[in-house]
Design a protein around this motif. Structure first.
Motif, PDB file in Angstrom:
ATOM      1  N   LYS A 161       0.828  -1.217   0.000  1.00  0.00           N
ATOM      2  CA  LYS A 161       0.000   0.000   0.000  1.00  0.00           C
ATOM      3  C   LYS A 161       0.865   1.272   0.000  1.00  0.00           C
ATOM      4  O   LYS A 161       0.561   2.227  -0.693  1.00  0.00           O
ATOM      5  CB  LYS A 161      -0.918  -0.028   1.241  1.00  0.00           C
ATOM      6  CG  LYS A 161      -1.797   1.194   1.395  1.00  0.00           C
ATOM      7  CD  LYS A 161      -3.015   0.919   2.253  1.00  0.00           C
ATOM      8  CE  LYS A 161      -2.768   1.107   3.724  1.00  0.00           C
ATOM      9  NZ  LYS A 161      -3.962   0.912   4.550  1.00  0.00           N
ATOM     10  N   TYR A 162       1.938   1.239   0.801  1.00  0.00           N
ATOM     11  CA  TYR A 162       2.719   2.461   0.987  1.00  0.00           C
ATOM     12  C   TYR A 162       3.954   2.539   0.087  1.00  0.00           C
ATOM     13  O   TYR A 162       4.833   3.348   0.315  1.00  0.00           O
ATOM     14  CB  TYR A 162       3.115   2.604   2.462  1.00  0.00           C
ATOM     15  CG  TYR A 162       1.905   2.772   3.368  1.00  0.00           C
ATOM     16  CD1 TYR A 162       1.193   3.976   3.368  1.00  0.00           C
ATOM     17  CD2 TYR A 162       1.452   1.749   4.186  1.00  0.00           C
ATOM     18  CE1 TYR A 162       0.069   4.140   4.167  1.00  0.00           C
ATOM     19  CE2 TYR A 162       0.328   1.903   4.992  1.00  0.00           C
ATOM     20  CZ  TYR A 162      -0.358   3.099   4.977  1.00  0.00           C
ATOM     21  OH  TYR A 162      -1.472   3.260   5.765  1.00  0.00           O
ATOM     22  N   GLY A 193       7.931   5.538   3.891  1.00  0.00           N
ATOM     23  CA  GLY A 193       8.620   5.605   5.182  1.00  0.00           C
ATOM     24  C   GLY A 193       7.735   6.179   6.279  1.00  0.00           C
ATOM     25  O   GLY A 193       6.623   6.660   6.035  1.00  0.00           O
ATOM     26  N   VAL A 209      -0.442   6.990  10.840  1.00  0.00           N
ATOM     27  CA  VAL A 209       0.555   8.055  10.766  1.00  0.00           C
ATOM     28  C   VAL A 209       0.274   8.915   9.549  1.00  0.00           C
ATOM     29  O   VAL A 209       0.586  10.094   9.501  1.00  0.00           O
ATOM     30  CB  VAL A 209       1.972   7.441  10.742  1.00  0.00           C
ATOM     31  CG1 VAL A 209       3.014   8.514  10.579  1.00  0.00           C
ATOM     32  CG2 VAL A 209       2.201   6.681  12.040  1.00  0.00           C
ATOM     33  N   THR A 220      -7.792   1.378   8.453  1.00  0.00           N
ATOM     34  CA  THR A 220      -8.476   1.520   9.745  1.00  0.00           C
ATOM     35  C   THR A 220      -7.522   1.924  10.862  1.00  0.00           C
ATOM     36  O   THR A 220      -7.941   2.349  11.918  1.00  0.00           O
ATOM     37  CB  THR A 220      -9.077   0.164  10.158  1.00  0.00           C
ATOM     38  OG1 THR A 220      -8.015  -0.800  10.140  1.00  0.00           O
ATOM     39  CG2 THR A 220     -10.182  -0.266   9.235  1.00  0.00           C
ATOM     40  N   GLY A 221      -6.217   1.745  10.627  1.00  0.00           N
ATOM     41  CA  GLY A 221      -5.258   1.983  11.702  1.00  0.00           C
ATOM     42  C   GLY A 221      -5.273   0.856  12.721  1.00  0.00           C
ATOM     43  O   GLY A 221      -4.798   1.010  13.845  1.00  0.00           O
TER      44      GLY A 221
END
Ligand code: ADP
Length: 257
Positions: A161-162, A193, A209, A220-221
């Motif tokens: 995803k990141y 990062g 974050v 959702t965290g």
């Protein structure tokens, strides 16, 4: 890169000022939270499964391109909702008092080899390189396979995803710590990062974050808080090492068995 050891203790000790009444209320609130999450998850899961099923049928049957696109959106949205609900359910399930975890002695090399295979199409889709290496053929640990799978899924889904370009690596090796052997799994990405100050927050429930990024990244965290709890239940430890705009590495260690 900085390495943060995430404190694995989740139980809170009373600090002299807390009265037993306050402690009791806290316990009750915790119990209620679990009951609420359990009920909500089960209540919501049933209708979503039905929506998913019918949306799938409609998507397959419909030929009109506009209507097909609508069915696809329903399908994708329902899938996202299901993933969030699963995480919510995992979160409510990780009450150690309720857990009866069964452990099995498994070769993590076999499991991770299969995991990497599953993610190959995802990597191809995002034009990312996916590498899996293991120092040895056999790396045994006592794990709960379902929990282990969820840990890897959460970490790898985040890695994909990141990360917009570059690579995702899974490395397995044996390390010695305090004269004991541990199987060390490193999952590294070359993504956005995580700011050093925020690295200790990511394992808290509902924390994202990327909160300030205008919800650029959906989620959702909950994934990492569940991940950390599952790692601890299996007597492991999880660390994060990251540099903003360069990438992130999650390190997970389980005692060798
Ligand atoms: P989310 O559903 O938001 O992904 P997680 O609990 O899985 O929730 O992760 C918490 C936060 O940690 C994320 O919102 C993101 O900001 C950060 N994070 C997790 N994994 C990565 C990663 N591989 N690269 C960059 N940031 C990450």
């Amino acid at each position: 890169m900085s390495i943060k050891n995430i404190n694995t203790s989740s139980s809170q000790k009373p600090d002299g000022e807390q009265t037993s009444k306050e402690m009791h209320m806290l316990e009750e609130a915790k119990k209620m939270q679990h009951v609420f999450l359990d009920n909500m998850s089960h209540e919501l899961r049933t209708p979503i499964t039905v929506i998913l099923g019918y949306a799938g049928i409609l998507y397959d049957e419909i030929e009109d391109p506009d209507l097909k696109e609508m069915a696809e959106i329903i399908l994708k949205s329902s899938n996202r909702l299901t993933e969030s609900l699963n995480l919510l359910l995992d979160q409510s399930e990780v009450d150690p008092a309720k857990l009866q975890v069964e452990f099995e002695r498994k070769n993590l090399n076999d499991i991770l080899f299969e995991t990497a295979k599953v993610y190959r199409p995802v990597a191809e889709d995002k034009k990312l390189e996916l590498l899996y290496t293991s120092e040895m053929e056999e790396m045994y640990c006592n794990i709960n396979p379902k929990m282990f799978d969820k840990i890897m899924t959460n970490i790898l889904n985040n890695a994909f995803k990141y990360t917009a370009k570059g690579s995702i690596k899974i490395e397995l090796k044996m390390i010695n710590k305090d004269s004991e052997k541990f199987v060390n799994i490193e999952i590294s990405d070359t993504g956005i990062g995580i700011h050093e100050e925020k690295q200790s927050l990511i394992f808290e429930a509902f924390r994202q974050v990327s909160e300030g990024m205008n919800r650029l990244y959906q989620g959702t965290g909950l994934g990492l808080s569940v991940t950390k709890k599952f790692v601890e239940i299996m007597n492991g430890q999880i660390y994060v090492s990251s540099q903003l705009d360069c990438g992130t590495t999650f390190i997970i260690q389980f005692p060798n068995a």
